[in-house]
Write an enzyme that holds these catalytic residues in place. Sequence first.
Site, short mmCIF file in Angstrom:
data_model
loop_
_atom_site.label_atom_id
_atom_site.label_comp_id
_atom_site.label_asym_id
_atom_site.label_seq_id
_atom_site.Cartn_x
_atom_site.Cartn_y
_atom_site.Cartn_z
N SER A 260 -31.15 -15.91 7.69
CA SER A 260 -30.10 -16.40 6.57
C SER A 260 -28.97 -15.54 6.54
O SER A 260 -29.25 -14.36 6.77
CB SER A 260 -30.71 -16.70 5.33
OG SER A 260 -31.29 -15.76 4.82
N LYS A 261 -28.04 -15.99 5.68
CA LYS A 261 -27.06 -15.00 5.49
C LYS A 261 -27.36 -13.50 4.93
O LYS A 261 -26.94 -12.58 5.11
CB LYS A 261 -25.89 -15.37 4.59
CG LYS A 261 -24.90 -16.51 4.85
CD LYS A 261 -23.70 -15.84 4.65
CE LYS A 261 -22.49 -16.60 5.42
NZ LYS A 261 -21.47 -16.40 5.32
N ARG A 262 -28.63 -13.67 4.22
CA ARG A 262 -29.15 -12.37 3.54
C ARG A 262 -29.46 -11.22 4.66
O ARG A 262 -29.32 -10.29 4.18
CB ARG A 262 -30.59 -12.59 2.83
CG ARG A 262 -29.97 -13.51 1.58
CD ARG A 262 -29.97 -11.97 0.27
NE ARG A 262 -29.11 -12.30 -0.74
CZ ARG A 262 -27.94 -12.41 -0.86
NH1 ARG A 262 -27.05 -11.84 0.18
NH2 ARG A 262 -27.24 -12.78 -2.07
N HIS A 263 -29.94 -11.67 5.54
CA HIS A 263 -30.49 -10.65 6.45
C HIS A 263 -30.22 -10.79 7.97
O HIS A 263 -31.22 -11.21 8.77
CB HIS A 263 -31.99 -10.48 6.42
CG HIS A 263 -32.71 -11.81 6.15
ND1 HIS A 263 -33.30 -12.16 5.05
CD2 HIS A 263 -32.64 -12.78 6.85
CE1 HIS A 263 -33.77 -13.37 5.00
NE2 HIS A 263 -33.58 -13.76 6.10
#
Length: 482
Positions: A260-263
């Site tokens: 996901s965007k986070r990681h």
Amino acid sequence: MLRTGAKRPNSSPNRTQSRLMTIVTRFAPSPTGFLHIGGARTALFNWLYSRRHSGVFRLRIEDTDRQRSTPAAIEAIIEGLQWLGLNWDDEIVYQFARAERHAEVAKHLLAQGRAYHCYASPEELEEMREQQRAAGKPIRYDGRWRDKPATDRRPNVPPVIRIKAPQTGETIIHDKVQGDVRFGNDVLDDFILLRSDGTPTYMLSVVVDDFDMGVTHIIRGDDHLTNAARQRQIIDAMGWPIPTYAHLPLMHGEDGQKLSKRHGALGIHEYKDLGYLPEAMRNYLLRLGWSHGDDEIITTEQAIAWFNLENIGRSPARVDFKKLDNVNGHYMRQASDEALADATLPLFKGNGGPDLRAKLIAAMPGLKERAKTLVELADGAQFLIAKRPLPIDDKAQKLLSPEGRSILARLIPIFEQTPWESAALDGAVRNFAEHNGLKLGAVAQPLRAALTGRSTSPGIFDVLVVLGKAESLGRLADQTKS
RNA sequence: GCGCCCUUCGUCUAUCGGUUAGGACUCAAGAUUUUCAAUCUUGCAAGAGGGGUUCGACUCCCCUAGGGCGCGCCA
């Protein structure tokens, strides 16, 4: 079989594996978002496989979802592939434009009795699934229109066309990565080929396009493995050749969770912005799921010579920025000073003047081994464009103690007399240190602080030379006056 | 719920029945050094659990656990 020594069972006599046939692979993203790192790896593997076998690598944009497909996403995917250096052959195929051909195949199947009209409404089907869920039964279309005579059709309801899939026996996918994967045909339902508005579903479009494009090897994400069994029903019904499959395990974020965007699920262009080199990305991505013994640094040329489907791993891999940094560092150190200067120049956004490129190249040997990304490289090169008086960071400030300043003050007249080249400067500073009973570091550090505003930099004599005599003496003077 | 896939150091992986289970990243220590890097050396660290098969299992089979994917008139 083209490949020998395959360790996974695969005895299927596919005619696509004939030695004489040109290998055709494809990358088929749907333009509903940017090209992320998982897609980039899929594209890489397809590209490598085709290049390895002197085959063809094609790009198909699966834009049949009109709601979510955007021109911006198409643009991002194309730019991403180009940046990565994954050049495709032939023209790009846009799936939506081929809807008529897809519909034609569905109608052909209908005429052949391999498909049928279904008049069930979405609401009706949702109710069916609800009941199946409640009863703890498998969720799938129950075939309620499969055997109804044509006279039963509902006049004012536009029907969908569903495949008439076999209900007994099993479908086996001979996968180059996963091995033989068997699906009981009783779990495969009669899925929709053509929607009631006449547009084709993904399942139909993929099969038709792959056939029309002459795709021989389908290398794609694991999430399509069960789809392969469904797609096989269409292939069989049409009597088309079965492509060779290789389903890649999905990639996970650094924490093992879904991308996901986070990681890590950044658009590939963001890796560019982060200062990674395309060749390093290729190397890093290649090693995520594919191996060649203990080799880690694998050039693209070697990758093309070595790449195969047999050595693709079966378990999901996580993205690891530390390792990416390390690999990128390798490629930066190996890159030519000129190429790196050109790659770094845009990061200065026009600051630094016309001779910045020359300065960068001159300082590059010392700069590039201290950076893991182009961003770090540009940061380390800030002293080249800094204007006097220089901003001095905290650590450098500590170096510019009264003693440090006094050393600089005494150094200035010596420098004024010294020929401005590395060896002479080196000799002069060492001589000075010796005469004053100082270690070289005691002299070099204040010098570094005054010259670069930092406590770390490339070799100090190189800094002196790159900066030039006037600028160097000016910077030293700035720190001795106050 | 049903089907399918996966499981070796923290991470990426090697191993195709017999190895002190190897390499790389990270981390730690040392060497080198004008700083920081780079480089070199050394070290820490692994076969999810349980059953089999076998003279011998990380490797083959089964079960369990955990994770993932799919089950749309999305792709």
